[in-house]
Motif scaffolding. Structure first.
Motif, PDB file in Angstrom:
ATOM      1  N   LEU A 153      -1.034  -0.194  -8.028  1.00 22.96           N
ATOM      2  CA  LEU A 153      -2.245   0.330  -7.202  1.00 22.96           C
ATOM      3  C   LEU A 153      -2.381  -0.772  -6.010  1.00 22.96           C
ATOM      4  O   LEU A 153      -2.192  -2.007  -6.437  1.00 22.96           O
ATOM      5  N   TYR A 155      -3.864  -1.321  -1.805  1.00 22.08           N
ATOM      6  CA  TYR A 155      -4.513  -0.948  -0.563  1.00 22.08           C
ATOM      7  C   TYR A 155      -4.541  -2.278   0.560  1.00 22.08           C
ATOM      8  O   TYR A 155      -4.681  -3.348  -0.128  1.00 22.08           O
ATOM      9  N   ASP A 233       2.626   3.179  -3.222  1.00 20.10           N
ATOM     10  CA  ASP A 233       2.635   4.689  -3.576  1.00 20.10           C
ATOM     11  C   ASP A 233       1.685   5.049  -4.587  1.00 20.10           C
ATOM     12  O   ASP A 233       1.605   6.351  -4.766  1.00 20.10           O
ATOM     13  N   ARG A 234       1.184   4.304  -5.339  1.00 22.58           N
ATOM     14  CA  ARG A 234      -0.014   4.424  -6.369  1.00 22.58           C
ATOM     15  C   ARG A 234       0.693   5.551  -7.621  1.00 22.58           C
ATOM     16  O   ARG A 234      -0.274   6.095  -8.275  1.00 22.58           O
ATOM     17  N   GLU A 248       0.967  11.444  -9.703  1.00 21.13           N
ATOM     18  CA  GLU A 248       0.575  11.121  -8.364  1.00 21.13           C
ATOM     19  C   GLU A 248      -0.559  10.528  -8.232  1.00 21.13           C
ATOM     20  O   GLU A 248      -1.687  11.350  -8.288  1.00 21.13           O
ATOM     21  N   ASN A 249      -0.820   9.189  -7.832  1.00 19.45           N
ATOM     22  CA  ASN A 249      -1.928   8.444  -7.538  1.00 19.45           C
ATOM     23  C   ASN A 249      -2.641   8.181  -8.971  1.00 19.45           C
ATOM     24  O   ASN A 249      -3.495   9.110  -9.133  1.00 19.45           O
ATOM     25  N   ASN A 251      -5.190   6.442  -9.339  1.00 24.35           N
ATOM     26  CA  ASN A 251      -6.370   6.311  -8.952  1.00 24.35           C
ATOM     27  C   ASN A 251      -7.442   7.488  -9.164  1.00 24.35           C
ATOM     28  O   ASN A 251      -8.527   7.404  -9.331  1.00 24.35           O
ATOM     29  N   GLN A 254      -3.570  13.466  -8.611  1.00 29.17           N
ATOM     30  CA  GLN A 254      -3.441  14.773  -8.164  1.00 29.17           C
ATOM     31  C   GLN A 254      -2.420  15.733  -8.627  1.00 29.17           C
ATOM     32  O   GLN A 254      -2.810  16.962  -8.598  1.00 29.17           O
TER      33      GLN A 254
END
Length: 325
Positions: A153, A155, A233-234, A248-249, A251, A254
């Motif tokens: 993760l 940002y 890409d998380r 996918e993600n 955090n 999805q």
């Protein structure tokens, strides 16, 4: 079911996301918001249709009509704000990281138990439907025996004050690394035999990016990475002896792809439509209040403390110290 009047402490970006969420939910009312600046609170209340705006956190906490308080202030402030809520018999949904360190977390949870007040950590991934689905797939043997997990993760947030200042309990770990630790915990459990890590610190002395490896007594291994410099890409990948899951993600999951031993995608599971994803933690808090629970089964108090201790151990090994430690 009654309509729950929600109060928010703090008027930053995360509070705005919660305000947006509440506006699309059933059985909740955007009731009150508080800031240290009355003008800021009034602006926020006007923008997001809150009934009340307070120029101090104490005023909101003492409002008898508030049913649940969401704490959206920096990590360093969570302890004092949650403590004030508990002493005034106000149920709490406290944004992650729950506190700055494990000592504060233990003090808060002991106080909540003493005063019989509900409190839970708002680590949103714990409450999401797709997180439950990932566990089900593993328990059903969809990938055989699981052995490895990787999650990252990152940002580009190194310019944010709450991230770079030690006095605000900043750094990658408490803000985003906590998600990778929770992803591993939800998937591989808590029976950790050994933990190794390395981090690159910022000029202010907090962790800017890190690698963490967890070794489990049953032979599993988790490799985790967090960064405040890179937009990653998380992704999360959980691998077993008969296939793997691609998340996918991590955090805000999805989709989950199930891949067999021949590298064929055999199933794809999608997250249900959501407002922001924050709604699940709010509904979980309401479920607990409706049932008279003092904690949520999705994020037990013992697990909050365990992960806070885990992060304390990591920071100690890196030499990342907060004034409140």
């Amino acid at each position: 079911m009654k309509t729950y009047k929600i109060g928010i402490i703090g008027c930053g970006n995360i509070a705005k996301k919660m305000a947006l969420t509440l506006g699309g939910m059933k059985h909740v009312e955007r009731y009150a918001v508080a800031s240290r600046s009355k003008e800021k609170a009034e602006t926020f209340a006007g923008e997001w249709q809150f009934t009340k705006a307070y120029g101090s956190y104490e005023e909101l906490i003492k409002d008898p009509h508030v049913d649940l308080i969401y704490i959206a202030t920096p990590h360093s402030e969570h302890y004092e704000h949650a403590r004030l809520c508990i002493l005034n018999q106000k149920p709490v949904l406290c944004e992650k990281a729950f506190t700055a360190n494990a000592r504060q977390a233990e003090d808060l949870l002991n106080l909540a138990k003493e005063h019989q007040v509900f409190i839970t950590e708002a680590i949103w991934t714990r409450y999401m439907p797709l997180s439950q689905k990932i566990r089900e797939l593993i328990e059903q043997g969809a990938i055989g025996k699981p052995y490895t997990l990787s999650a990252n993760l990152g940002y580009v947030i190194q310019d944010k004050e709450r991230i770079i200042r030690p006095e605000l309990a900043g750094g990658a770990l408490l803000d985003i690394g906590v998600y990778t630790l929770n992803f591993a915990a939800m998937t591989f459990g808590t029976d950790i035999e050994d933990m190794s890590s390395a981090c690159r610190k910022t000029e202010t002395g907090v962790d800017g990016q890190e690698n963490i490896t967890l070794f489990y007594k049953n032979g599993k291994m988790a490799s985790l990475q967090a960064s405040i410099y890179a937009q990653t890409d998380r992704m999360g990948v959980i691998s077993g002896d008969k296939g793997h899951l691609i998340v996918e993600n991590i955090n805000n999951p999805q989709s989950v792809r199930l891949v067999d031993s021949n590298y064929n995608i055999t199933a794809v599971y999608h997250a249900p439509a959501q407002i922001t994803g924050y709604e699940y933690e709010v509904y979980a808090a309401i479920e607990a209040l409706e049932n008279g629970w003092l904690e949520s089964p999705y994020m037990p108090h013992a697990e909050t403390i365990r992960i806070m201790k885990q992060m304390d151990e990591l920071r100690k090994s890196w030499g990342v110290v907060y004034p409140c430690d």
